[in-house]
Design a protein around this motif. Structure first.
Motif, PDB file in Angstrom:
ATOM      1  N   THR A 150       0.838  -1.198   0.000  1.00 23.05           N
ATOM      2  CA  THR A 150       0.000   0.000   0.000  1.00 23.05           C
ATOM      3  C   THR A 150       0.869   1.242   0.000  1.00 23.05           C
ATOM      4  O   THR A 150       2.087   1.183   0.167  1.00 23.05           O
ATOM      5  CB  THR A 150      -0.904   0.019   1.246  1.00 23.05           C
ATOM      6  OG1 THR A 150      -0.086   0.222   2.410  1.00 23.05           O
ATOM      7  CG2 THR A 150      -1.669  -1.287   1.385  1.00 23.05           C
ATOM      8  N   VAL A 156      -0.218  -6.341   1.479  1.00 23.05           N
ATOM      9  CA  VAL A 156      -1.566  -6.895   1.393  1.00 23.05           C
ATOM     10  C   VAL A 156      -1.552  -8.042   0.391  1.00 23.05           C
ATOM     11  O   VAL A 156      -0.539  -8.313  -0.257  1.00 23.05           O
ATOM     12  CB  VAL A 156      -2.604  -5.817   1.005  1.00 23.05           C
ATOM     13  CG1 VAL A 156      -2.751  -4.783   2.108  1.00 23.05           C
ATOM     14  CG2 VAL A 156      -2.229  -5.124  -0.304  1.00 23.05           C
ATOM     15  N   SER A 158      -3.716  -8.661  -2.353  1.00 21.81           N
ATOM     16  CA  SER A 158      -4.213  -8.524  -3.723  1.00 21.81           C
ATOM     17  C   SER A 158      -4.188  -7.078  -4.169  1.00 21.81           C
ATOM     18  O   SER A 158      -4.090  -6.154  -3.347  1.00 21.81           O
ATOM     19  CB  SER A 158      -5.653  -9.067  -3.825  1.00 21.81           C
ATOM     20  OG  SER A 158      -6.553  -8.203  -3.145  1.00 21.81           O
ATOM     21  N   SER A 160      -6.702  -5.511  -5.428  1.00 20.52           N
ATOM     22  CA  SER A 160      -7.930  -4.868  -4.964  1.00 20.52           C
ATOM     23  C   SER A 160      -7.808  -4.420  -3.517  1.00 20.52           C
ATOM     24  O   SER A 160      -8.287  -3.345  -3.145  1.00 20.52           O
ATOM     25  CB  SER A 160      -9.124  -5.815  -5.117  1.00 20.52           C
ATOM     26  OG  SER A 160      -9.403  -6.041  -6.479  1.00 20.52           O
ATOM     27  N   GLU A 161      -7.152  -5.229  -2.684  1.00 19.46           N
ATOM     28  CA  GLU A 161      -6.952  -4.829  -1.292  1.00 19.46           C
ATOM     29  C   GLU A 161      -6.049  -3.605  -1.206  1.00 19.46           C
ATOM     30  O   GLU A 161      -6.233  -2.757  -0.335  1.00 19.46           O
ATOM     31  CB  GLU A 161      -6.376  -5.987  -0.488  1.00 19.46           C
ATOM     32  CG  GLU A 161      -7.381  -7.096  -0.234  1.00 19.46           C
ATOM     33  CD  GLU A 161      -6.853  -8.191   0.664  1.00 19.46           C
ATOM     34  OE1 GLU A 161      -7.657  -9.026   1.112  1.00 19.46           O
ATOM     35  OE2 GLU A 161      -5.637  -8.210   0.933  1.00 19.46           O
ATOM     36  N   LYS A 162      -5.071  -3.512  -2.090  1.00 21.99           N
ATOM     37  CA  LYS A 162      -4.236  -2.304  -2.132  1.00 21.99           C
ATOM     38  C   LYS A 162      -5.080  -1.088  -2.483  1.00 21.99           C
ATOM     39  O   LYS A 162      -4.942  -0.013  -1.876  1.00 21.99           O
ATOM     40  CB  LYS A 162      -3.105  -2.461  -3.147  1.00 21.99           C
ATOM     41  CG  LYS A 162      -2.373  -1.151  -3.426  1.00 21.99           C
ATOM     42  CD  LYS A 162      -1.243  -1.302  -4.412  1.00 21.99           C
ATOM     43  CE  LYS A 162      -0.785   0.062  -4.951  1.00 21.99           C
ATOM     44  NZ  LYS A 162      -0.504   1.061  -3.916  1.00 21.99           N
ATOM     45  N   TYR A 177      -5.279  -3.777   9.012  1.00 24.99           N
ATOM     46  CA  TYR A 177      -5.352  -4.836   8.010  1.00 24.99           C
ATOM     47  C   TYR A 177      -5.279  -6.204   8.679  1.00 24.99           C
ATOM     48  O   TYR A 177      -4.365  -6.487   9.443  1.00 24.99           O
ATOM     49  CB  TYR A 177      -4.220  -4.680   6.997  1.00 24.99           C
ATOM     50  CG  TYR A 177      -4.229  -5.720   5.902  1.00 24.99           C
ATOM     51  CD1 TYR A 177      -5.259  -5.749   4.960  1.00 24.99           C
ATOM     52  CD2 TYR A 177      -3.226  -6.679   5.811  1.00 24.99           C
ATOM     53  CE1 TYR A 177      -5.287  -6.701   3.955  1.00 24.99           C
ATOM     54  CE2 TYR A 177      -3.239  -7.635   4.813  1.00 24.99           C
ATOM     55  CZ  TYR A 177      -4.275  -7.649   3.889  1.00 24.99           C
ATOM     56  OH  TYR A 177      -4.304  -8.596   2.887  1.00 24.99           O
ATOM     57  N   GLU A 178      -6.286  -7.040   8.416  1.00 25.12           N
ATOM     58  CA  GLU A 178      -6.372  -8.400   8.939  1.00 25.12           C
ATOM     59  C   GLU A 178      -6.230  -8.453  10.455  1.00 25.12           C
ATOM     60  O   GLU A 178      -5.476  -9.250  11.020  1.00 25.12           O
ATOM     61  CB  GLU A 178      -5.346  -9.307   8.244  1.00 25.12           C
ATOM     62  CG  GLU A 178      -5.650  -9.488   6.760  1.00 25.12           C
ATOM     63  CD  GLU A 178      -4.790 -10.534   6.090  1.00 25.12           C
ATOM     64  OE1 GLU A 178      -3.717 -10.869   6.637  1.00 25.12           O
ATOM     65  OE2 GLU A 178      -5.190 -11.015   5.016  1.00 25.12           O
ATOM     66  N   ASP A 196     -10.578  -8.554   6.202  1.00 26.84           N
ATOM     67  CA  ASP A 196      -9.630  -7.805   5.367  1.00 26.84           C
ATOM     68  C   ASP A 196      -9.281  -6.458   6.006  1.00 26.84           C
ATOM     69  O   ASP A 196      -8.119  -6.101   6.115  1.00 26.84           O
ATOM     70  CB  ASP A 196     -10.228  -7.582   3.974  1.00 26.84           C
ATOM     71  CG  ASP A 196     -10.424  -8.891   3.236  1.00 26.84           C
ATOM     72  OD1 ASP A 196      -9.654  -9.839   3.489  1.00 26.84           O
ATOM     73  OD2 ASP A 196     -11.355  -8.985   2.416  1.00 26.84           O
ATOM     74  N   PHE A 197     -10.321  -5.737   6.413  1.00 25.82           N
ATOM     75  CA  PHE A 197     -10.086  -4.422   7.010  1.00 25.82           C
ATOM     76  C   PHE A 197     -10.993  -4.236   8.224  1.00 25.82           C
ATOM     77  O   PHE A 197     -12.177  -4.559   8.184  1.00 25.82           O
ATOM     78  CB  PHE A 197     -10.345  -3.300   5.994  1.00 25.82           C
ATOM     79  CG  PHE A 197      -9.431  -3.351   4.808  1.00 25.82           C
ATOM     80  CD1 PHE A 197      -8.176  -2.754   4.845  1.00 25.82           C
ATOM     81  CD2 PHE A 197      -9.816  -4.007   3.650  1.00 25.82           C
ATOM     82  CE1 PHE A 197      -7.325  -2.818   3.755  1.00 25.82           C
ATOM     83  CE2 PHE A 197      -8.976  -4.081   2.556  1.00 25.82           C
ATOM     84  CZ  PHE A 197      -7.719  -3.486   2.608  1.00 25.82           C
ATOM     85  N   GLU A 211     -15.051  -6.290   4.378  1.00 20.51           N
ATOM     86  CA  GLU A 211     -14.537  -7.455   3.670  1.00 20.51           C
ATOM     87  C   GLU A 211     -14.615  -7.226   2.168  1.00 20.51           C
ATOM     88  O   GLU A 211     -15.558  -6.617   1.666  1.00 20.51           O
ATOM     89  CB  GLU A 211     -15.354  -8.706   4.020  1.00 20.51           C
ATOM     90  CG  GLU A 211     -15.004  -9.339   5.353  1.00 20.51           C
ATOM     91  CD  GLU A 211     -13.764 -10.231   5.273  1.00 20.51           C
ATOM     92  OE1 GLU A 211     -13.002 -10.116   4.297  1.00 20.51           O
ATOM     93  OE2 GLU A 211     -13.571 -11.028   6.204  1.00 20.51           O
ATOM     94  N   HIS A 212     -13.609  -7.730   1.461  1.00 16.74           N
ATOM     95  CA  HIS A 212     -13.651  -7.706  -0.001  1.00 16.74           C
ATOM     96  C   HIS A 212     -13.746  -9.141  -0.505  1.00 16.74           C
ATOM     97  O   HIS A 212     -12.917  -9.986  -0.165  1.00 16.74           O
ATOM     98  CB  HIS A 212     -12.405  -7.046  -0.586  1.00 16.74           C
ATOM     99  CG  HIS A 212     -12.396  -7.078  -2.089  1.00 16.74           C
ATOM    100  ND1 HIS A 212     -13.317  -6.386  -2.842  1.00 16.74           N
ATOM    101  CD2 HIS A 212     -11.609  -7.764  -2.968  1.00 16.74           C
ATOM    102  CE1 HIS A 212     -13.086  -6.613  -4.122  1.00 16.74           C
ATOM    103  NE2 HIS A 212     -12.065  -7.453  -4.223  1.00 16.74           N
TER     104      HIS A 212
END
Length: 269
Positions: A150, A156, A158, A160-162, A177-178, A196-197, A211-212
């Motif tokens: 990030t 992270v 993925s 998308s998570e970034k 994060y997590e 996820d977050f 969550e993603h």
């Protein structure tokens, strides 16, 4: 995040607007007299009272319900106008007499003093900063896992998570994060999940899971996602209250603009 003065001003404008709307509608009603209601065996009954001292009034049948509705609406509008005026006056009195400083802002203007005192109440930023710094153990990465980092330098899992992490950071939304969260299963056992977050609403100081779900076109993954949502909700993490999620498929990726709109609506309105 809205300040107390902004919230009060917003509420006063609401009551002013509502009171004016009620007053306009009230002026359209020209009927005289009053409405008396009574509860009968087959439902409510309505009576039209026109004479002073009359405690009974004239019974209004089904064909005269328009008059009953008009009288009831007139009385309702009068109450709306009166209540809105009272609220506006009360808010104005409070605004005129309220201190111009909050407890958490005492000595905040003097950094030298702020450095050496132990405040009883933290500002939102101080609270968020302490929240961010809380130590925790997230999930471990396996050797060979893809590497995404990030804007603030954390790893992270993925792309998308970034995107989500960087959007949270850009909006000034504190997150972990997590972060480990204990969940009670149907069999009564407890397990540790790592959403996820784990994010913080600074204004309300409420914690929220984000969550993603990145493979929603995969049937097995989708079933697992639905089961995870069910588990969250059974543990008090309710969609639209303190839990939200984003999703994507191979054909439809994460929409960063929609993500920003969702975060702003959820955390700042």
């Amino acid at each position: 995040m809205k300040s107390l003065s902004e919230i009060l001003e917003s509420r006063k404008k609401f009551y002013e607007k509502t009171g004016k709307k009620a007053a306009v509608e009230l002026r359209k009603i020209k009927v005289e007299g009053n409405l008396r209601t009574a509860n009968g065996g087959h439902g409510p009954k309505y009576y039209y009272v026109t004479q002073k001292g009359d405690t009974a009034g004239k019974y209004l049948g089904k064909d005269q319900m328009s008059l009953a509705r008009t009288l009831a609406q007139r009385d309702y509008l009068k109450k709306v106008v009166k209540l809105c005026d009272s609220w506006c006056a009360a808010i104005s009195r409070f605004q005129d007499s309220a201190p111009d400083k909050l407890v958490q802002n005492i000595d905040v203007e003097n950094p030298a003093r702020r450095e050496i005192i132990a405040p009883l109440v933290l500002t939102d930023e101080e609270y968020a900063d302490a929240w961010r710094k809380e130590k925790f153990q997230g999930r471990y990465f396996q050797e060979g896992d893809p590497e995404y980092y990030t804007d603030r330098g954390e790893r992270v899992r993925s792309k998308s998570e970034k995107i989500i992490a960087d959007k949270l950071n850009a909006l000034g939304i504190p997150y972990r994060y997590e972060f480990p969260v204990r969940m009670k299963m149907q069999n009564g056992r407890y397990v540790t999940y790592h959403p996820d977050f784990f994010i913080l609403n600074k204004a309300s100081r409420k914690e929220i899971i984000l969550e993603h779900f990145g493979l929603m076109d995969n049937e097995e993954y989708r079933a697992q996602a639905f089961e995870k949502i069910r588990l969250y909700e059974s543990n008090g993490w309710l969609c639209g209250v303190n839990f939200l999620f984003t999703q994507e498929t191979a054909e439809s990726g994460l929409d960063s603009r929609l993500l920003e709109e969702k975060l702003k609506a959820f955390l700042f309105d």
